[in-house]
Design an enzyme around this catalytic site. Structure first.
Site, mmCIF file in Angstrom:
data_model
loop_
_atom_site.group_PDB
_atom_site.id
_atom_site.type_symbol
_atom_site.label_atom_id
_atom_site.label_comp_id
_atom_site.label_asym_id
_atom_site.label_seq_id
_atom_site.Cartn_x
_atom_site.Cartn_y
_atom_site.Cartn_z
ATOM 1 N N THR A 97 0.815 -1.210 0.000
ATOM 2 C CA THR A 97 0.000 0.000 0.000
ATOM 3 C C THR A 97 0.854 1.269 0.000
ATOM 4 O O THR A 97 0.518 2.256 -0.644
ATOM 5 C CB THR A 97 -0.892 0.000 1.262
ATOM 6 O OG1 THR A 97 -1.660 -1.191 1.234
ATOM 7 C CG2 THR A 97 -1.809 1.190 1.312
ATOM 8 N N THR A 173 2.625 -4.613 4.452
ATOM 9 C CA THR A 173 2.741 -4.933 5.875
ATOM 10 C C THR A 173 2.532 -6.408 6.201
ATOM 11 O O THR A 173 3.034 -6.892 7.205
ATOM 12 C CB THR A 173 1.715 -4.113 6.696
ATOM 13 O OG1 THR A 173 0.413 -4.363 6.176
ATOM 14 C CG2 THR A 173 2.024 -2.638 6.631
ATOM 15 N N ASP A 174 1.800 -7.127 5.328
ATOM 16 C CA ASP A 174 1.424 -8.508 5.684
ATOM 17 C C ASP A 174 2.627 -9.378 6.054
ATOM 18 O O ASP A 174 2.590 -10.098 7.034
ATOM 19 C CB ASP A 174 0.675 -9.186 4.530
ATOM 20 C CG ASP A 174 -0.733 -8.645 4.351
ATOM 21 O OD1 ASP A 174 -1.123 -7.731 5.093
ATOM 22 O OD2 ASP A 174 -1.450 -9.151 3.460
ATOM 23 N N LYS A 251 3.021 -8.468 12.974
ATOM 24 C CA LYS A 251 1.764 -7.773 12.676
ATOM 25 C C LYS A 251 0.669 -8.483 13.460
ATOM 26 O O LYS A 251 0.388 -9.649 13.218
ATOM 27 C CB LYS A 251 1.480 -7.820 11.172
ATOM 28 C CG LYS A 251 0.208 -7.110 10.759
ATOM 29 C CD LYS A 251 0.050 -7.057 9.245
ATOM 30 C CE LYS A 251 -1.274 -6.401 8.872
ATOM 31 N NZ LYS A 251 -1.434 -6.229 7.428
HETATM 32 N N1 GLU Z 1 -1.614 -7.101 1.548
HETATM 33 C C1 GLU Z 1 -0.746 -6.197 0.916
HETATM 34 C C2 GLU Z 1 0.682 -6.282 1.389
HETATM 35 O O1 GLU Z 1 0.993 -6.634 2.500
HETATM 36 C C3 GLU Z 1 -1.224 -4.762 0.902
HETATM 37 C C4 GLU Z 1 -1.440 -4.184 2.282
HETATM 38 C C5 GLU Z 1 -0.237 -3.460 2.798
HETATM 39 O O2 GLU Z 1 0.555 -2.852 2.077
HETATM 40 O O3 GLU Z 1 -0.096 -3.517 3.983
HETATM 41 O O4 GLU Z 1 1.524 -5.994 0.586
#
Ligand code: GLU
Length: 428
Positions: A97, A173-174, A251
């Site tokens: 994101t 972040t995942d 996380k």
């Molecule tokens: N799920 C995606 C990722 O971890 C997009 C959400 C985000 O950037 O945290 O890349």
């Protein structure tokens, strides 16, 4: 993107085009927006000139295409001017994101990653550092693989050995904590800061955490801390960011801005106006950073739960060189898994025990089932997070596959992943 009835009515019109929809004596004019994959095929969505999006049902509607999509506006940003006394940092983009935003002119999600775009979006960054950017790839972090970790580690080392005073890695972040801990193990003789940062809400939303996180990350990249860390919101409000050691962070929430928590450890510091570091940490020094990117990828992370089938573990013993068990409580497994664990030892497959509780330390000496596992050569993972033990075992097996050496390295803290004594206040 548009299917069925909607696609028929739209004809030649494409996302980003200016269109007019005529229906029931009314007309709606605006930019054709993308439709979510889950949307039905009977509505078209347009962004009106007042900024609102509306969906119009297409039965008996007619569409006129007024003008083709404009060029994405992002190309238009001027080169930022930086003050020469500021330190230079490199921001590496990998996706997620934080590295993308919806381009409202075209409706497309595109990577926004030139220094000019970033400074335009977050002008305060220029007060912290001279920013250089490089987009390594643009993927969602669920699609990261150990190959990506190696590439990021090598690029970070290259930047640190060049002019960068510190490096920021923008990441989804995942799975950020996997990549961050992989770098913590791979980067040897780390003499400068490496900061992972992401955002839980995209930068086009008013509730976005992207700006505060990025500014805080840039500040830590200019600090005295020579470690791989994750910098993210400390509270759900836009107040401060926490600095977490890469090998201790996780996380813990799917959507909150303060989703990242240090587990079995306290954060290394906090970023408000300034960076405040606490406790003991590795300090900035001189010297060449080296990326040891050897990894044994045949490592499995295996969760233990009531009813788990021994066949699953037998399969892992056949296929893998290392298995990290997420055992119950202090580090236990049901009896049906014992034969597979015994066979793992005979076949030279390293087995490491961690706990599904995440918090706390495994202690396999308390109960006889635990002692039995120790006798079978299972290596206690101390207070390591299961996924950190998984990344570490890949790293260690990349260096040696000799059982005694693997055991010795797994029991030793290589990058702050094992804390000597469990702190009572690290459970909160
Ligand atoms: N799920 C995606 C990722 O971890 C997009 C959400 C985000 O950037 O945290 O890349």
């Amino acid at each position: 993107m548009y299917r069925g009835e909607a696609a028929k009515v739209l004809g030649e019109a494409r996302v980003g085009d200016r269109i007019r929809v005529l229906k029931g004596g009314r007309s709606y004019e605006g930019i054709l927006m993308p439709r979510s994959e889950l949307g039905d095929d009977r509505h078209v969505v347009i962004k009106l000139d007042n900024g609102y999006n509306i969906g119009v049902e297409v039965s008996n509607a007619r569409v006129e295409r007024l003008a083709p999509a404009e060029e994405p506006y992002s190309r238009a940003f001027p080169e930022p001017e930086f003050s020469p006394e500021k330190p230079e940092i490199t921001i590496l983009g990998t996706g997620g994101t934080i590295a993308s935003k919806i381009d409202y002119k075209t409706g497309a999600v595109h990577p926004s990653f030139t220094a000019a775009e970033i400074i335009n979006a977050v002008p305060e960054l220029a007060d912290v550092a001279r920013v250089k950017t490089k987009l390594l790839f643009n993927i969602l972090s669920e699609n990261m693989t150990p190959e990506h970790w190696k590439k990021i580690a090598s690029e970070v080392a290259k930047e640190l050995n060049g002019d960068a005073y510190g490096v920021v890695v923008a990441h989804g972040t995942d799975t950020m904590s996997f990549t961050a801990s992989a770098l913590a193990f791979m980067l040897k003789n780390l003499t400068k800061p490496v900061i992972f940062v992401g955002s839980q809400r995209s930068s086009d939303r008013p509730s976005s955490d992207a700006a505060l996180n990025l500014i805080a990350a840039a500040k830590v990249a200019c600090s005295e801390l020579a470690e791989v860390v994750v910098v993210m919101h400390a509270q759900s409000s836009d107040t401060t960011c926490a600095i977490h050691r890469a090998t201790k962070v996780r996380k813990m929430h799917s959507s909150r801005r303060d989703a990242f928590k240090s587990i079995n450890a306290l954060p290394l510091g906090e970023v408000g106006e300034d960076v405040r570091l606490f406790g003991s940490y590795r300090r900035r020094s001189e010297g060449e950073v080296y990326a040891d990117t050897r990894l044994e990828e045949r490592v499995a992370l295996f969760k233990v739960y009531p009813g788990v089938s021994e066949e699953l573990l037998e399969y892992c013993v056949d296929r893998y060189k290392g298995i990290v068990l997420e055992g119950t409580g202090l580090g236990h497994v049901p009896e049906n898994l014992l034969p597979a664990i015994e066979r793992a030892r005979e076949e030279g497959v390293a087995v490491v025990m961690t706990t599904t509780t995440l918090y706390g330390r495994v202690d396999m000496k308390v109960y006889s089932t635990g002692r039995r596992l120790l006798n079978l050569g299972v290596i206690p993972g101390e207070d390591m997070l299961p996924e950190v033990a998984y990344v570490k075992l890949m790293h260690v097996l990349g260096i040696t596959q000799n059982y005694e050496e693997v055991r010795g390295l797994m029991l030793r803290s290589l990058a702050g992943e094992i804390t000597e004594r469990s702190l009572a206040d690290a459970f909160y």
